[in-house]
Scaffold this motif. Sequence first.
Motif, PDB file in Angstrom:
ATOM      1  N   SER A 119      11.307  67.426  83.480  1.00  0.00           N
ATOM      2  CA  SER A 119      10.909  66.527  82.392  1.00  0.00           C
ATOM      3  C   SER A 119      10.182  65.184  83.081  1.00  0.00           C
ATOM      4  CB  SER A 119      12.034  66.222  81.726  1.00  0.00           C
ATOM      5  OG  SER A 119      12.729  65.113  82.684  1.00  0.00           O
ATOM      6  N   GLY A 120       9.357  64.473  81.975  1.00  0.00           N
ATOM      7  CA  GLY A 120       8.635  63.225  82.386  1.00  0.00           C
ATOM      8  C   GLY A 120       8.309  62.652  81.354  1.00  0.00           C
ATOM      9  N   TYR A 121       8.164  61.207  81.458  1.00  0.00           N
ATOM     10  CA  TYR A 121       7.779  60.135  80.480  1.00  0.00           C
ATOM     11  C   TYR A 121       5.944  60.252  80.769  1.00  0.00           C
ATOM     12  CZ  TYR A 121       6.186  56.132  77.898  1.00  0.00           C
ATOM     13  OH  TYR A 121       5.620  55.420  76.905  1.00  0.00           O
ATOM     14  N   TYR A 122       5.400  60.513  79.637  1.00  0.00           N
ATOM     15  CA  TYR A 122       3.857  60.579  79.630  1.00  0.00           C
ATOM     16  C   TYR A 122       3.371  59.404  78.698  1.00  0.00           C
ATOM     17  CZ  TYR A 122      -0.852  62.913  78.024  1.00  0.00           C
ATOM     18  OH  TYR A 122      -1.835  63.274  77.863  1.00  0.00           O
ATOM     19  N   VAL A 128       4.100  59.077  83.964  1.00  0.00           N
ATOM     20  CA  VAL A 128       4.233  57.746  84.808  1.00  0.00           C
ATOM     21  C   VAL A 128       5.717  57.748  85.099  1.00  0.00           C
ATOM     22  CG1 VAL A 128       2.405  56.471  83.832  1.00  0.00           C
ATOM     23  CG2 VAL A 128       4.581  56.589  82.642  1.00  0.00           C
ATOM     24  N   LYS A 129       6.818  58.638  84.896  1.00  0.00           N
ATOM     25  CA  LYS A 129       7.962  58.557  85.188  1.00  0.00           C
ATOM     26  C   LYS A 129       8.351  60.164  85.360  1.00  0.00           C
ATOM     27  CE  LYS A 129       9.533  54.385  83.208  1.00  0.00           C
ATOM     28  NZ  LYS A 129      10.697  53.614  82.612  1.00  0.00           N
ATOM     29  N   ASN A 130       9.005  60.526  86.374  1.00  0.00           N
ATOM     30  CA  ASN A 130       9.649  62.143  86.395  1.00  0.00           C
ATOM     31  C   ASN A 130      10.837  62.016  87.123  1.00  0.00           C
ATOM     32  OD1 ASN A 130       8.450  64.590  88.589  1.00  0.00           O
ATOM     33  ND2 ASN A 130       9.240  64.997  86.533  1.00  0.00           N
ATOM     34  N   SER A 131      11.920  62.659  86.380  1.00  0.00           N
ATOM     35  CA  SER A 131      13.161  62.872  86.961  1.00  0.00           C
ATOM     36  C   SER A 131      12.976  63.874  88.109  1.00  0.00           C
ATOM     37  CB  SER A 131      13.969  63.318  85.889  1.00  0.00           C
ATOM     38  OG  SER A 131      15.312  63.501  86.336  1.00  0.00           O
ATOM     39  N   PRO A 132      13.668  63.556  89.091  1.00  0.00           N
ATOM     40  CA  PRO A 132      13.435  64.637  90.333  1.00  0.00           C
ATOM     41  C   PRO A 132      13.778  66.059  89.877  1.00  0.00           C
ATOM     42  CG  PRO A 132      14.692  62.482  91.089  1.00  0.00           C
ATOM     43  CD  PRO A 132      14.417  62.449  89.374  1.00  0.00           C
ATOM     44  N   GLY A 133      12.984  66.887  90.493  1.00  0.00           N
ATOM     45  CA  GLY A 133      13.074  68.276  90.333  1.00  0.00           C
ATOM     46  C   GLY A 133      13.549  68.935  91.559  1.00  0.00           C
ATOM     47  N   LEU A 134      14.999  69.295  91.625  1.00  0.00           N
ATOM     48  CA  LEU A 134      15.726  69.655  92.945  1.00  0.00           C
ATOM     49  C   LEU A 134      15.528  70.997  92.922  1.00  0.00           C
ATOM     50  CD1 LEU A 134      18.625  67.348  92.844  1.00  0.00           C
ATOM     51  CD2 LEU A 134      16.534  66.877  93.969  1.00  0.00           C
ATOM     52  N   GLY A 135      14.996  72.076  92.142  1.00  0.00           N
ATOM     53  CA  GLY A 135      14.943  73.439  92.251  1.00  0.00           C
ATOM     54  C   GLY A 135      16.226  74.187  92.020  1.00  0.00           C
ATOM     55  N   TYR A 136      16.322  75.383  91.699  1.00  0.00           N
ATOM     56  CA  TYR A 136      17.316  76.143  91.286  1.00  0.00           C
ATOM     57  C   TYR A 136      18.526  76.284  91.866  1.00  0.00           C
ATOM     58  CZ  TYR A 136      16.710  80.070  94.663  1.00  0.00           C
ATOM     59  OH  TYR A 136      16.645  80.703  95.635  1.00  0.00           O
ATOM     60  N   VAL A 137      18.637  75.783  93.192  1.00  0.00           N
ATOM     61  CA  VAL A 137      19.939  75.806  94.076  1.00  0.00           C
ATOM     62  C   VAL A 137      20.310  74.563  93.725  1.00  0.00           C
ATOM     63  CG1 VAL A 137      20.814  75.731  96.329  1.00  0.00           C
ATOM     64  CG2 VAL A 137      19.015  77.363  95.867  1.00  0.00           C
ATOM     65  N   LEU A 138      19.677  73.449  93.891  1.00  0.00           N
ATOM     66  CA  LEU A 138      20.550  72.269  93.480  1.00  0.00           C
ATOM     67  C   LEU A 138      20.518  71.649  92.308  1.00  0.00           C
ATOM     68  CD1 LEU A 138      19.487  70.331  96.828  1.00  0.00           C
ATOM     69  CD2 LEU A 138      21.963  71.272  96.288  1.00  0.00           C
TER      70      LEU A 138
END
Length: 278
Positions: A119-122, A128-138
């Motif tokens: 997700s991100g704010y556009y 301009v903002k992006n919640s950290p993507g930790l991948g399928y494990v975390l």
Amino acid sequence: MSNVLIADSGSTKTEWRLLRPNKRSKTIFTQGLSPYFLTAEQMAAILEKELKLPEDPDEVYFYGTGNANPANAKMVKGVLKKCFPKAEIDVQHDLTGAARALCGRTPGIACILGTGSNSGYYNGKTIVKNSPGLGYVLGDEGSGAYLGKRVLQYYLYQTFDEELKAKFENAYTDSASAILDAVYKQPLPNRYLAGYTHFLSGNRGHYMVENIIEDGLNDFFFQHLCKYRESWSKPIHFIGGVAHAFRDVLRELGHAYEFEIGQIHEMPMDGLVAYHKG
């Protein structure tokens, strides 16, 4: 006028759309081209085998998972440049593609709920903002891999009631050991996990299935959307197979959180075509 090739690539599949002046557009599907799971050589081999175009493009716009990492984007661009040496190549993250497809040139929050999640704010031009993507494990809350993992947990922990257990065993033949082997030892375990979302889609109405869906999507709202102050003032849009399949739950959660839920589409391509034509 020039030939424009647009690609939307997830972990599982890539949709290609060739726009040609005064001719019908051409759509082709290939395997997903994730730089986290494939080497440059493997990507090139997939393109050579699966991407058969009637004409060469003059411009290529590639939106793909993993391309927020500059090294990954550089690798993908190199592969595309070898395939289309005369074309202008632009490689962007799939979240930018989602934002352009969903928001056009208007501010909003763009979300991907497919095999993975993001997700991100556009602001109407860029993320301009992006919640950290930790991948399928975390991480990857709300994604197909996240929901599929929950399905397998319910089955392997024997949480399913007899009705759902029987339906699961009728739908899938993998033993417990085969499931663990696929998850821990075989390539592309995220795709494997995401495949089990079909079990959720096919058994809507059962309270355990509804709990898995609602809990998984709520985790996405809580861990990601609640981190954007814009969530309470801008529309929140969704793209992806999981988002489309469970759009009723997304709208219910949006109401509960007092968010404005905007567009929910399965695929971004039509929006990307409109963006690039505009």
